[in-house]
Design a protein around this motif. Structure first.
Motif, PDB file in Angstrom:
ATOM      1  N   LEU A  84       2.593   4.446  -1.519  1.00 17.05           N
ATOM      2  CA  LEU A  84       2.359   5.108  -2.746  1.00 17.05           C
ATOM      3  C   LEU A  84       3.607   5.855  -2.961  1.00 17.05           C
ATOM      4  N   GLU A 107       1.034   8.657  -5.712  1.00 18.25           N
ATOM      5  CA  GLU A 107       0.526   9.758  -4.884  1.00 18.25           C
ATOM      6  C   GLU A 107      -0.096  10.891  -5.715  1.00 18.25           C
ATOM      7  N   SER A 163      -2.799   3.558 -12.508  1.00 27.11           N
ATOM      8  CA  SER A 163      -1.945   4.202 -11.674  1.00 27.11           C
ATOM      9  C   SER A 163      -2.441   4.865 -10.781  1.00 27.11           C
ATOM     10  N   ARG A 164      -3.791   4.831 -10.090  1.00 26.89           N
ATOM     11  CA  ARG A 164      -4.429   5.803  -9.235  1.00 26.89           C
ATOM     12  C   ARG A 164      -4.070   5.057  -7.810  1.00 26.89           C
ATOM     13  N   LYS A 165      -3.991   3.619  -7.575  1.00 28.09           N
ATOM     14  CA  LYS A 165      -3.526   3.062  -6.360  1.00 28.09           C
ATOM     15  C   LYS A 165      -2.033   3.028  -6.170  1.00 28.09           C
ATOM     16  N   THR A 166      -1.296   3.453  -6.971  1.00 21.27           N
ATOM     17  CA  THR A 166       0.277   3.195  -6.830  1.00 21.27           C
ATOM     18  C   THR A 166       1.078   4.463  -6.702  1.00 21.27           C
ATOM     19  N   ASN A 222       0.762  -1.175   0.034  1.00 18.32           N
ATOM     20  CA  ASN A 222       0.120   0.089   0.018  1.00 18.32           C
ATOM     21  C   ASN A 222       0.727   1.374   0.126  1.00 18.32           C
ATOM     22  N   ASN A 249      -5.177  10.000  -8.035  1.00 16.61           N
ATOM     23  CA  ASN A 249      -6.603  10.033  -8.060  1.00 16.61           C
ATOM     24  C   ASN A 249      -7.012  11.232  -8.163  1.00 16.61           C
TER      25      ASN A 249
END
Length: 119
Positions: A9, A49, A44-47, A7, A52
């Motif tokens: 980022l 910073e 790449s929204r979850k990796t 988790n 999103n």
């Protein structure tokens, strides 16, 4: 046994800037200015910073510009007001991604004015 935290980022301002600049593909190729930033954001929204926030701003801008174009086309019959609207959409669609790419490279939040928050 080593536990790896998935988790975490990473900070990648270059990818954020590229995501903003890919909106300009409409002016180069005629298409891709919506799909390419959407793919970058979804992949790449979850990796990354801030991806999103920036991705939502990009998609909201593109959807807002599309709505403004749809409204401006029939407005051409009203004394040419639609031509002014289309010119405004073209200018905003060109200038705002460049400004926000510079902001993203500096680590700032995007600021797209005149956008409707769809996402």
């Amino acid at each position: 046994m080593e536990v790896i935290n998935q988790n975490v980022l990473r900070k990648d301002n270059t990818l954020l800037s590229v995501a903003h600049l890919t909106q300009l593909l409409h002016y180069v190729t005629g298409f891709g200015g919506f799909i390419v930033p959407l793919v970058i954001w979804l992949s790449s929204r979850k990796t990354v910073e801030g991806m999103n926030e920036h991705g939502k701003a990009i998609i909201n801008l593109q959807l807002s510009l599309l709505l403004y174009i749809i409204v401006s086309i029939p407005a051409i019959l009203l004394v040419g007001l639609g031509l002014i609207g289309l010119l405004g959409v073209a200018i905003l669609g060109f200038v705002l991604p460049i400004v926000n790419a510079v902001k993203a490279s500096n680590g700032e939040s995007p600021s797209y004015f005149l956008t409707i928050p769809f996402v």
